[in-house]
Every structure is written in C-alpha cells, then in structure tokens.
Write a protein that holds these residues in place. Sequence first.
Motif, PDB file in Angstrom:
ATOM      1  N   VAL A 189     -11.195  27.968  -8.294  1.00 19.43           N
ATOM      2  CA  VAL A 189     -12.160  27.446  -9.255  1.00 19.43           C
ATOM      3  C   VAL A 189     -11.482  26.993 -10.542  1.00 19.43           C
ATOM      4  O   VAL A 189     -10.579  27.647 -11.054  1.00 19.43           O
ATOM      5  N   LEU A 220     -11.346  32.024  -3.378  1.00 21.53           N
ATOM      6  CA  LEU A 220     -12.087  31.219  -4.339  1.00 21.53           C
ATOM      7  C   LEU A 220     -11.112  30.425  -5.193  1.00 21.53           C
ATOM      8  O   LEU A 220     -10.210  30.996  -5.822  1.00 21.53           O
ATOM      9  N   PRO A 245     -23.721  25.714   1.134  1.00 23.65           N
ATOM     10  CA  PRO A 245     -22.391  26.290   0.962  1.00 23.65           C
ATOM     11  C   PRO A 245     -22.329  27.716   1.506  1.00 23.65           C
ATOM     12  O   PRO A 245     -23.338  28.412   1.564  1.00 23.65           O
ATOM     13  N   ARG A 273      -8.457  20.241 -19.488  1.00 28.68           N
ATOM     14  CA  ARG A 273      -7.237  19.591 -19.034  1.00 28.68           C
ATOM     15  C   ARG A 273      -7.240  18.110 -19.356  1.00 28.68           C
ATOM     16  O   ARG A 273      -8.168  17.399 -19.031  1.00 28.68           O
ATOM     17  N   ILE A 308     -17.346  22.311  -3.742  1.00 28.76           N
ATOM     18  CA  ILE A 308     -18.482  22.210  -4.654  1.00 28.76           C
ATOM     19  C   ILE A 308     -18.061  21.559  -5.972  1.00 28.76           C
ATOM     20  O   ILE A 308     -17.234  22.092  -6.704  1.00 28.76           O
ATOM     21  N   GLU A 309     -18.631  20.400  -6.240  1.00 32.08           N
ATOM     22  CA  GLU A 309     -18.484  19.742  -7.534  1.00 32.08           C
ATOM     23  C   GLU A 309     -17.054  19.619  -8.027  1.00 32.08           C
ATOM     24  O   GLU A 309     -16.758  19.837  -9.197  1.00 32.08           O
ATOM     25  N   GLY A 368     -16.855  25.209 -14.177  1.00 28.25           N
ATOM     26  CA  GLY A 368     -15.854  24.476 -14.935  1.00 28.25           C
ATOM     27  C   GLY A 368     -16.442  23.131 -15.227  1.00 28.25           C
ATOM     28  O   GLY A 368     -17.654  22.978 -15.274  1.00 28.25           O
ATOM     29  N   PHE A 369     -15.569  22.169 -15.398  1.00 32.15           N
ATOM     30  CA  PHE A 369     -16.039  20.831 -15.663  1.00 32.15           C
ATOM     31  C   PHE A 369     -16.415  20.204 -14.341  1.00 32.15           C
ATOM     32  O   PHE A 369     -15.584  19.724 -13.611  1.00 32.15           O
ATOM     33  N   GLY A 370     -17.676  20.247 -13.991  1.00 33.72           N
ATOM     34  CA  GLY A 370     -18.102  19.732 -12.702  1.00 33.72           C
ATOM     35  C   GLY A 370     -18.694  18.350 -12.831  1.00 33.72           C
ATOM     36  O   GLY A 370     -18.670  17.733 -13.892  1.00 33.72           O
ATOM     37  N   ARG A 371     -19.214  17.895 -11.736  1.00 30.95           N
ATOM     38  CA  ARG A 371     -19.863  16.600 -11.751  1.00 30.95           C
ATOM     39  C   ARG A 371     -21.084  16.599 -12.652  1.00 30.95           C
ATOM     40  O   ARG A 371     -21.505  15.567 -13.146  1.00 30.95           O
ATOM     41  N   ILE A 429     -20.939  31.107   0.528  1.00 29.24           N
ATOM     42  CA  ILE A 429     -20.331  31.824  -0.588  1.00 29.24           C
ATOM     43  C   ILE A 429     -20.146  33.275  -0.160  1.00 29.24           C
ATOM     44  O   ILE A 429     -21.114  34.006  -0.001  1.00 29.24           O
ATOM     45  N   ALA A 440     -14.240  24.983  -5.939  1.00 21.77           N
ATOM     46  CA  ALA A 440     -15.292  24.494  -6.829  1.00 21.77           C
ATOM     47  C   ALA A 440     -14.763  24.138  -8.204  1.00 21.77           C
ATOM     48  O   ALA A 440     -13.885  24.806  -8.739  1.00 21.77           O
ATOM     49  N   PHE A 441     -15.331  23.108  -8.785  1.00 23.46           N
ATOM     50  CA  PHE A 441     -15.090  22.717 -10.182  1.00 23.46           C
ATOM     51  C   PHE A 441     -13.624  22.452 -10.490  1.00 23.46           C
ATOM     52  O   PHE A 441     -13.167  22.692 -11.606  1.00 23.46           O
ATOM     53  N   ASN A 442     -12.852  22.040  -9.505  1.00 28.43           N
ATOM     54  CA  ASN A 442     -11.493  21.616  -9.789  1.00 28.43           C
ATOM     55  C   ASN A 442     -11.498  20.113 -10.068  1.00 28.43           C
ATOM     56  O   ASN A 442     -12.415  19.405  -9.640  1.00 28.43           O
ATOM     57  N   LEU A 464     -22.333  30.713  -8.100  1.00 27.88           N
ATOM     58  CA  LEU A 464     -20.912  31.037  -8.202  1.00 27.88           C
ATOM     59  C   LEU A 464     -20.577  32.042  -9.281  1.00 27.88           C
ATOM     60  O   LEU A 464     -19.619  32.776  -9.153  1.00 27.88           O
ATOM     61  N   VAL A 492     -14.050  28.893  -0.955  1.00 23.69           N
ATOM     62  CA  VAL A 492     -14.915  28.183  -1.891  1.00 23.69           C
ATOM     63  C   VAL A 492     -14.008  27.429  -2.863  1.00 23.69           C
ATOM     64  O   VAL A 492     -13.173  28.043  -3.531  1.00 23.69           O
ATOM     65  N   PHE A 521     -17.926  36.778  -4.152  1.00 25.75           N
ATOM     66  CA  PHE A 521     -17.900  35.769  -5.201  1.00 25.75           C
ATOM     67  C   PHE A 521     -19.297  35.487  -5.741  1.00 25.75           C
ATOM     68  O   PHE A 521     -19.499  34.575  -6.506  1.00 25.75           O
TER      69      PHE A 521
END
Lengths: 277, 458
Positions: free
Chosen positions: B263, B261, B412, A228, B313-314, A52-55, B414, B290-292, A48, B288, B418
Amino acid sequence: MEFKNVLLIMQKEVREALKNRWFIIYTVCFSILALLLLFFSYSREEILGVSGFGRTAASLINLVLLFVPLVSLVTGAISISNERENGTLFYLLSHPVERSEVFTGKFLGLLVSIWVSICLGFGLSGIVVGIKGGSLGASKYLLTTLLSLLLAVSLLSIGFIVSVLSKKAAKSIGISVFLWLFFLVFSDLGIMGTTIVMDLGIKPVFVLALLNPTEVFKIAAVLNMSPRFEVLGPVGVYALRSFGRDGTFYLLFSAMILWTVIPIVIGFLAFTLLKKE
Amino acid sequence: MAASAASGGEALAKTLFVSPGGPFYSIQEAIKRAESGDTVVVRGGTYREHVVLDKTLKLIGEGRPVIDGEGRGTVVLIKAPRCTLKGFKITQTGSSLTTEDSAILLDSAEESTVEDNHLEDVLFGIYLKNSPRTLVRNNVVVGKKLDMPNRGDGIRLWYSSETRIENNFITQTRDLVIWFSSKTLIVGNTVEKGRYGLHYMYSNDNTFEDNVFRENLVGGFLMYSRDIRFYHNVFAHNQGLASGYGIGFKDLDNVVAEENLFVDNRVGLYLDNSPHLIDSWNEIRRNVIAFNDIGASLMPSIERNIFFENSFIENTEQIEVRGGGTLSGNRWYVNGRGNHWSDYVGYDDNGDGIGDIPYLAESLFESIIDKYPNLRVFIFSPVSQAIEFASKTFPVMKPEPKVVDKYPLVKPIIPDIFKARKGGFSGSFLTVSIILVAFPLGFYTYLIRYGRRRSGYR
C-alpha cells in the motif's frame, strides 16, 4: 479609485449572480460531486483501513480542473461584453464612476461569487468527511481549496480579457469555451505530440507544462496530495532534484500568481485605455 | 531470576555476577573467570568496554545494563557456539564500514540466542557471520543518524542458515539482509526508514511472514535466490526515488507470495528478470495491492508469473510494462478465477462473483507514458481522459492490451488481517471545513446587505 464605488459595483455583481441562479446551480453541482467523490473514497478506506493517493483524490483534482476553469472563463467572458450588448455598460459608465472602478468592482464581485461557491463545495463535503472520518489530511484539503481559488482568479481574469476585447457576448462565450478546451486538452495534446515527434527532454516538457495555468494547478495539487514527486515521472524527479520540495512549491505558486497577475493587468489596461465604446 | 533458573539446569555450572558494586566490575573480567556453560549476570549500570565472548556462556542483563562502545569498533563479539546474550542496551559502535563495526557480532557462534537487547546509535546492529541455527528475537535496533551510503545493516546474516529472526524492531539502518543462507524464517519484524527493509542475496529456500516494511527506500528487494515464500507481510509507504518498490524481484525463482498488503508505495511489485530459470514459475496470489503509483511493474520480456485472486485497488496505474508492450507470457487467472481490478467496468450477470467480460488493461494514455515516461507529468490531466475517449471511439488507436484477465473478480479479496480500522471523527478536518463554509458565507451576506441600513434599501 474610490473603495465605496468599487464595493457598490461588487455588490451589484454579487446580487445579479444570485439572481441569475448560475451561482446557485454551480454551487449545488460542485458540492454534490465533491461530496460523492469524497464519500466514495471514504467507503474504500473502510475496506482497507489504509489509503494513499488513489484515483479518488485524482478525481477530486479532475473535478476542479473541469468545473472551475469552465465557470470562471465563461462568467468572466460574458461579464462586460454582455452588458455592452445590452447597453447597461453605457448606463453604468454615465454615472460618476471611473472605468477602473467598474472593472475592479465587476472583477471582484464575480470573483467573490465564484470563490464562495468553491469554498461551499469544499466546505460542505468536508464537513461530512470530517464527521465520518477520512484519511485525507486537513491541511492538504485546505491547500487544495486554496489552489482551486487561485485557479479561479487566473481563469476569471483571462475571461475578462476576452470580454473586454470582443463586442458580442456570443463571440466571447465561444472564445472562452475554446480557451477552456485549449487549456485542458489541446495544449497538453500539443506538448505530448511535440514530445513524441521531436523527442523533447525533461526540461522543455516541464517548462511547457508551466505555460498552462490549469497544468500548473494540477501539478501543484498532485504534489500536494501525493508524498512522491515521482508520481509525475522523470519530470517530477527533475523538479525535486533541481528545486527541492519547497522550491518546487514556491515555483508552482509563483507561476500560478503570474498567471493571475498578468491577465488582470492586461484586462484592466485594455478596459481603461481602449475607449472604443 | 534468570540466573537461578539457568544455574539450576546444569549442576556444575556456576553463576557469576557483575555489577557496579562488585563482585566483578567489568563484564570481560567475569568472562575471563567463567568456564563454558556458566552464566554471567550483569546488573544495571553502564559498562564502557568491548566484550569478547569466547566461550559458551549465558550473558544475561538484569535491569538493562548498558554496554557503551564509546564510538570505537564492534561492541560485543561472540566467538563461541551456543551463547546467549539477553537484556542489554548496547550503544555507540564505531562508524567504519570497512571494519563493519557492529553492536553484536556473532562469528562462528552457531545455535546462539540474541534476545531482548536494545541497540542504539549503532552502525551494524546484529551481524551473524557463519552462525547457523541462531535465534534473534525481540531486539530493537536504532541506527546512527547517517546518510544512507554510510549506514550499516540492522541485521545481517552471512552464511547463517536455519536462523530465526523474530519480532525485532529495526529503524534508521540500511538493510535487513540475508547473504548465502537458507531455511531462515523471518517473522513478525518491523523494519522502517532504511534502504531495503528486507534483502535476500543468493539465499534459497527461505520464508518470511507477518512482517511490516514501511518507509524504506524499498520494502523488500529479493535477488538471485529461489524457493522464497512470503505471507501476510505489509509493505507500506516505501518511497525511494527511482526505486520505491513495495517488493522487488531480481532473478528470483519459484516464489510464492500470498496475502500480503502493498500500500502507498511508488511501485507495489517490481519484477525484473523473474523468474529467470526456464522451468520456474512464480505464484502471486491473494495479495492486496492498493494506492500505489504503479500496482505492478514488469518488463515486457518477463514470463511465467501467475497472478490470481489479487486485488488491484486504485493504483494510479495498475500495471506498468516498462518501455511499452504486453505481458502475454504471464497468467492472470487460474481455474476460472482472476484478479480484482478496481477500474473494471464490466458486470456480473449470473452473480458468481466473476465478471462476464474480460478485464483488459489497454489504456492508450498508459501505453504512451510507459513508452515516453516524460509525459507522465500529464497524468490526471483531462487530456488523459480525452485520449482514452479517443481510443475508445476510434478503435484503430487502441493499443494491444497489456493484460487480459478473462475472469476478473467483481469484489476485492481482503484478508481478515488487513481489514479496517474504521475511520473516525476528524476534528481538524471538520474545523477547516466549517471555516470554509462559514467565512465566505458571512462575507457574502455582508456584501449583499452592504449599505442597506445607511441608504435605506428601497
């Protein structure tokens, strides 16, 4: 209390920890797991270019949450009870050392061992990430490490209380494992159940969560890694609104410090005042 | 140079020059003397005046002249069609939201061009009122340092259809907002540190693409509109308290969202009562997410959204059903192709890229926190895994799945735009880590060897 005696007993503990191999096994396991986690998150970032704050960051916190309390509690719990059962505690106390010196030395010795293994775990995997490149900030990583070190002190001192108060090593191990489960699962489950049944508001949930050292660590670590507060839902928003960003961190740190100081004092007093051996 | 080209175009048109050394000393004076079709060239310097452009003129700045509003009212007002405003720096509008003090206000100035201007310390940046078919390109808008409720919009369209907003950079304002305008195209802009990066109100048949909306309270909030298409946008780090949506839909119909995207927002996509017309479908494809904190957040009553070929994603929680429930009225796959879910635990035996068992979003812990948001504080605690484990071991506790994706994609998707800047060597990280290793090891060794030399280790 003489510093030299404390240092000698510390040294004895550290040497024994090294001889018993638990220290090495623990360090190796922790390092490998942390490394795998960070490496995994790195390969994700490659796809990517953003993160960010991922798993994955959450998994790192979870790894610490499962590993550090278990090791700290159990090593704390067997520290004194084991020696008492073997009779070596009497031998040690028959030397010209004070009880306070024995307690301090043993505590600091075990603490150093655990701290070193945590630092090695974070450090070794961090070196790999540093060379490969990652998006987790260095300061956040350092703060996570510091929080883990604090968590270790807290649970080690709780382990010491168990150790001082129980006669048999087997019993103290049993109690410490139960405490581990209690802190990680049962207390949270209890709060969740109570919240659902009694429809508790935001404030009681927040206060109840702070009554658990592992939960304090988790909240602090999550807020450190995630920008956050809302990641923790209404409770996070409540904390941000009432204490502010820095205020919440101070609050969590104070709770963490309280969770280290109080058990240490109790353990120390119990060991020096209760002369039942 | 621009002046000669412009005057060469029309034989009768003349060019008037404004500069600190004359012939005209004030822009307004030159406008007064000019006739429709003329060009006014303004050369470097600072002009403390409020300009009203009431005839069709080209107003061209050379050497970026400054028009300074001195903190009062609207600075440049364009009231005639087919005007051009280009190459200025405009600063210090008033601060009144009631009079809507703007740097550039186009009132009934259709088919105008606003290009290459730098707006600083402004309440509203570029305000198009009843000015359709206008081009707003390559401008920079920097808002006033105000609290969010006191700010004006970076760019605001009001009944200005078929307008093109292109390659602008907008920071520290309220919204880029489109009111009652259709067939607009918004392309290549960056909007940051505002309230809503993009805001549609009652504006149908619009497109936006290749924009970046970052660090706003909400990346894009699209309301009460239909036939909206958007492609290749980036919605990143939008973190409003209680909002923080990458994009939010409110009563939005016939949307096509492709290859965007989302993110590191609080919520990637937030759908509220969308679509709301009974015969309308929204299509969300190849994005995509991701990471939210939450990938997509929907009300249980929402139906007729099609999600497929997206990559989740994650996200801490991939899909939230606010208040608990399921999303069975939506479609999660089309023609045997679903979405990619990073927490999918199935397998792909025949190697066709489609997982052989369905993806079920049926986390018991997530269902609990959807229903009791206070308990979100326990997220990432081992207790959440314990609850998952319990629900898997004792299926009687299993909640109804929020989402069933029968054809989850194993890898995924992508989009190329991105793809990856590769993470580089990080010196500070390395330093911290080396200290973490070296310092404790050193102390440890010291402690083990302590007293060895003095007492003679035996």
